[in-house]
Design a protein around this motif. Structure first.
Motif: not given
Length: 500
Positions: A147, A171, A174, A176, A178-179, A182, A200, A205
């Motif tokens: 990540s 993601t 990644l 949650e 870190e999302v 982002l 994705s 998302e």
């Protein structure tokens, strides 16, 4: 003629590889200051279309217009000069170099013939401050988590002052938290009138971040719709060409007697694991949950023997398994599907047949070392047919397959070793909903045949939908083991340490 807000138009794009029509009249229109999601099943042509834009592939035909001016990116350097950057699904980094070296690779600031290290460090810290990235620019990339390495690529794209940034499954590795980070970065880029093309397979998302969604299928453009007019079910229907009512197959496996016993397991070098103890029953699917840094991957790698064991015991059928390396583990009936396809999964320079059979190569060798090509072909046919791998032939280089089809080949590779214990680390990472369903079916079928499955996943609903029990890790320890049918996301998150 484009209007002032249209940043990029791609129309009538065709691209063929040997035996594969990857793009068939594809198109996409990107507005400045927006996020345009690009979705479709594995092999739909999403990444290929973006690689044509970025100069990694040369389109056979098609029109690329940026800010009203026709462009043609012969290579990636030219794409960067046009203001196009790409964050790849498979990380392309130099692990032995430092973080800042990877960010400025190929465009180092200099003073005369020498690299200006002071300026490079200053610029890197400015970017990290601007995008709230908490990372040491002088740390070597090989010491970072997946990540963290993903965030380096996003920072690199931002550092190029690009007008268009392509994010291919950004993601997939990644957490949650870190999302959320982002998405804050993306909001900043939008305010700078940057256009984001966002690939994705995660429907939630897409509906959360996208302004517009384009759906592709079999290399063709299917539809472009404002995100506000879409639902998760509608996107899936457009992707697969049919209604997909159930995301998970019915579970019919029944757990039996204990198969695998792990007792007081600890790893060498660092205190990565803290007396890991659990059992796995015959025919059981044991899910492994935990936040980034919980040491889930380190645990399965230690069981498999590619990380050294400091202490502890691993037993199969009550017999001690001294898995000191991968060869010994395979012989003892273990298989490990790794998290990162590109770095320790596929062999990019080999074809599908070689990738499918390489883990069991001794079974196809005579005493003189001559390979039995007929037997290898038969086994690879089984992998392709059983896992519905989309490939022109067994001789196709695996790098030409989509990420999902590469994953199926690697899974098939391990199934050919006929393991009793299958360790799966993020088996559906970067895979579309249709392909996920097929892999879920296969996992359940293996459990029905009495195999023991250990499956790491960062997707909570996946664990709840597939696992019989869920083992939750936090900081190298087991913080709880719960029955999947009796638990919920809140309990798993609490055990993982999110709310502690």
């Amino acid at each position: 003629m484009t209007d002032n807000s249209t940043l990029l138009e791609m129309t009538h794009v065709f691209k063929a590889f040997p035996g594969v029509q990857a793009l068939d009249d594809a198109q996409l229109c990107l507005e400045s200051g927006t996020v345009h999601a690009l979705v479709g099943e594995n092999g739909a042509g999403k990444s290929t279309l973006m690689k044509c834009l970025f100069g990694m592939y040369h389109a056979d035909s098609g029109s690329f217009i940026m800010n009203g001016t026709p462009i043609e990116c012969i290579n990636t350097r030219q794409a960067l000069e046009f203001g196009i950057a790409m964050v790849h699904q498979e990380l392309n980094q130099v692990p032995k170099l430092r973080v800042m070296d990877n960010i400025w690779l190929g465009r180092f600031p200099s003073v005369g013939p020498a690299i200006d290290e002071v300026n490079m460090l200053k610029k890197t810290r400015q970017i990290f401050d601007d995008f709230e990235i908490d990372m040491d620019p002088l740390e070597k990339v090989e010491r970072l988590s997946v990540s963290e390495r993903q965030m380096i690529e996003i920072a690199k794209a931002a550092s190029q002052n690009a007008k268009i940034i392509v994010m291919d499954e950004p993601t997939s590795s990644l957490t949650e938290k870190e999302v959320d980070h982002l998405f804050r970065v993306i909001d900043k880029l939008k305010r700078k009138k940057c256009g984001i093309i966002y690939i994705s397979h995660k429907m939630d998302e897409i509906l959360r971040i996208a302004d517009t969604v384009t759906v592709m299928r079999d290399g063709k453009w299917i539809d472009t719709v404002p995100a506000k007019d879409l639902t998760k079910d509608r996107i899936i229907t457009l992707m697969v060409g049919r209604e997909l009512k159930n995301l998970f197959p019915p579970k019919t496996n029944v757990a039996g007697e204990p198969l695998l016993e792990v007792s007081q397991l600890n790893a060498v070098y660092e205190p990565l694991l803290d007396n890991i103890t659990f059992n796995l029953r015959k025919g059981e699917i044991l899910g492994i949950a935990g936040l980034e840094g919980s040491k889930r991957t380190e645990m399965v790698e230690t069981i498999f023997g590619i990380r050294k064991r400091r202490s502890g015991k691993v037993s199969l059928h009550g017999k001690d398994c001294r898995n000191r390396n991968s060869r010994m583990s395979i012989k003892n009936g273990f298989a490990l599907l790794t998290e990162e396809r590109k770095f320790n999964g596929i062999f990019e320079g080999l074809n599908v047949r070689d990738n499918a059979t390489i883990a069991n190569i001794d079974a196809y060798s005579s005493h003189g070392g001559v390979l039995n090509e007929k037997k290898m072909k038969e086994k690879t046919d089984w992998v392709i047919n059983s896992l519905q791998v989309k490939t022109p032939s067994q001789k196709t280089l695996i790098r030409y397959l989509s990420g999902g089809n590469q994953q199926k080949v690697i899974l098939g590779r391990w199934l050919l070793t006929e393991p009793e214990i299958l360790l799966l680390d993020e088996p559906t990472r970067g895979i579309d909903v249709g392909a996920k369903y097929e892999i879920y079916q296969l996992i359940i079928e293996l459990a029905e045949r009495g195999k023991g499955i250990v499956m790491i996943s960062s997707e909570m609903m996946e664990l709840l939908g597939i696992a019989d029990r869920i083992l939750v890790m936090s900081n190298g320890k087991i913080s709880g083991i719960v029955n999947a049918k009796d638990t919920n996301q809140e309990e798993i998150l609490r055990l993982s340490g999110k709310y502690l």
